[in-house]
Design an enzyme around this catalytic site. Sequence first.
Site, PDB file in Angstrom:
ATOM      1  N   GLN A  41       0.858  -1.177   0.133  1.00 52.61           N
ATOM      2  CA  GLN A  41       0.041  -0.159   0.036  1.00 52.61           C
ATOM      3  C   GLN A  41       1.066   1.313  -0.025  1.00 52.61           C
ATOM      4  O   GLN A  41       0.332   2.401  -0.072  1.00 52.61           O
ATOM      5  CB  GLN A  41      -0.915   0.012   1.192  1.00 52.61           C
ATOM      6  CG  GLN A  41      -1.834  -0.942   1.287  1.00 52.61           C
ATOM      7  CD  GLN A  41      -2.924  -0.933   2.381  1.00 52.61           C
ATOM      8  OE1 GLN A  41      -3.482   0.140   2.773  1.00 52.61           O
ATOM      9  NE2 GLN A  41      -3.211  -2.199   2.872  1.00 52.61           N
ATOM     10  N   ASN A  42       2.241   1.057   0.263  1.00 48.64           N
ATOM     11  CA  ASN A  42       3.027   2.086   0.284  1.00 48.64           C
ATOM     12  C   ASN A  42       3.319   2.744  -1.372  1.00 48.64           C
ATOM     13  O   ASN A  42       3.050   1.970  -2.116  1.00 48.64           O
ATOM     14  CB  ASN A  42       4.626   1.811   0.610  1.00 48.64           C
ATOM     15  CG  ASN A  42       4.560   1.145   2.063  1.00 48.64           C
ATOM     16  OD1 ASN A  42       3.625   1.941   2.623  1.00 48.64           O
ATOM     17  ND2 ASN A  42       5.203   0.255   2.425  1.00 48.64           N
ATOM     18  N   ILE A  43       3.549   4.036  -1.339  1.00 46.68           N
ATOM     19  CA  ILE A  43       3.733   4.661  -2.810  1.00 46.68           C
ATOM     20  C   ILE A  43       4.989   5.241  -2.816  1.00 46.68           C
ATOM     21  O   ILE A  43       5.323   5.952  -3.950  1.00 46.68           O
ATOM     22  CB  ILE A  43       2.672   5.936  -2.968  1.00 46.68           C
ATOM     23  CG1 ILE A  43       2.870   6.926  -1.775  1.00 46.68           C
ATOM     24  CG2 ILE A  43       1.014   5.309  -2.753  1.00 46.68           C
ATOM     25  CD1 ILE A  43       1.779   8.188  -2.116  1.00 46.68           C
ATOM     26  N   ASP A  44       5.938   4.803  -1.721  1.00 47.69           N
ATOM     27  CA  ASP A  44       7.116   5.723  -1.979  1.00 47.69           C
ATOM     28  C   ASP A  44       8.436   4.903  -2.914  1.00 47.69           C
ATOM     29  O   ASP A  44       9.259   5.341  -3.127  1.00 47.69           O
ATOM     30  CB  ASP A  44       7.884   5.739  -0.645  1.00 47.69           C
ATOM     31  CG  ASP A  44       7.778   4.303   0.167  1.00 47.69           C
ATOM     32  OD1 ASP A  44       7.818   3.208  -0.501  1.00 47.69           O
ATOM     33  OD2 ASP A  44       7.869   4.441   1.626  1.00 47.69           O
ATOM     34  N   HIS A  61      -1.808   1.240  -4.248  1.00 45.63           N
ATOM     35  CA  HIS A  61      -2.602   2.816  -4.580  1.00 45.63           C
ATOM     36  C   HIS A  61      -1.746   3.592  -5.562  1.00 45.63           C
ATOM     37  O   HIS A  61      -1.444   4.757  -5.389  1.00 45.63           O
ATOM     38  CB  HIS A  61      -2.545   3.528  -3.122  1.00 45.63           C
ATOM     39  CG  HIS A  61      -3.286   2.809  -2.288  1.00 45.63           C
ATOM     40  ND1 HIS A  61      -4.911   2.666  -2.303  1.00 45.63           N
ATOM     41  CD2 HIS A  61      -3.172   2.067  -1.037  1.00 45.63           C
ATOM     42  CE1 HIS A  61      -5.040   1.894  -1.201  1.00 45.63           C
ATOM     43  NE2 HIS A  61      -4.258   1.596  -0.448  1.00 45.63           N
ATOM     44  N   CYS A  69       0.492  12.175 -17.597  1.00 50.02           N
ATOM     45  CA  CYS A  69      -0.350  13.413 -17.683  1.00 50.02           C
ATOM     46  C   CYS A  69      -1.814  13.376 -17.981  1.00 50.02           C
ATOM     47  O   CYS A  69      -2.153  12.421 -18.638  1.00 50.02           O
ATOM     48  CB  CYS A  69       0.259  14.080 -19.027  1.00 50.02           C
ATOM     49  SG  CYS A  69      -0.522  15.628 -19.734  1.00 50.02           S
ATOM     50  N   CYS A  72      -2.883  13.936 -22.131  1.00 46.91           N
ATOM     51  CA  CYS A  72      -2.311  13.063 -23.245  1.00 46.91           C
ATOM     52  C   CYS A  72      -1.951  11.852 -22.712  1.00 46.91           C
ATOM     53  O   CYS A  72      -1.710  11.144 -23.653  1.00 46.91           O
ATOM     54  CB  CYS A  72      -0.909  13.750 -23.865  1.00 46.91           C
ATOM     55  SG  CYS A  72       0.456  13.683 -22.894  1.00 46.91           S
ATOM     56  N   CYS A  93       3.353  18.901 -18.876  1.00 43.68           N
ATOM     57  CA  CYS A  93       3.755  17.923 -19.848  1.00 43.68           C
ATOM     58  C   CYS A  93       4.536  18.519 -20.925  1.00 43.68           C
ATOM     59  O   CYS A  93       4.255  19.889 -21.539  1.00 43.68           O
ATOM     60  CB  CYS A  93       2.554  17.331 -20.277  1.00 43.68           C
ATOM     61  SG  CYS A  93       2.767  15.771 -21.430  1.00 43.68           S
TER      62      CYS A  93
END
Length: 94
Positions: A41-44, A61, A69, A72, A93
């Site tokens: 569940q970590n996003i690091d 997550h 972006c 696009c 972008c």
Amino acid sequence: YKFAKHLYFPLGTNKRVEPSDSHRFLAVLEQRKQLLRVYTQNIDGLEEKAGVSRKHMVYAHGSLQWATCRRCKRRVAASEMEEAIKKGVVARCR
């Protein structure tokens, strides 16, 4: 983008957090061919930074390792946005 800066640099400096012994242990398991998959569940992205290959990672997550972006749909590595995040400006972008 203050929140993004806090996520990327939680120590309050422009230095990223380093993997822990637990992250490195997962990498050792992979090297020994004892790791099937890592659900996190970590996003690091510290597991990958420690050496766990992306093919073994499942991010529940998402991850701060890349950004997409909204207009696009171009996907970029977080390293391409790091300077903008440090400065607290909106990354655009190309």
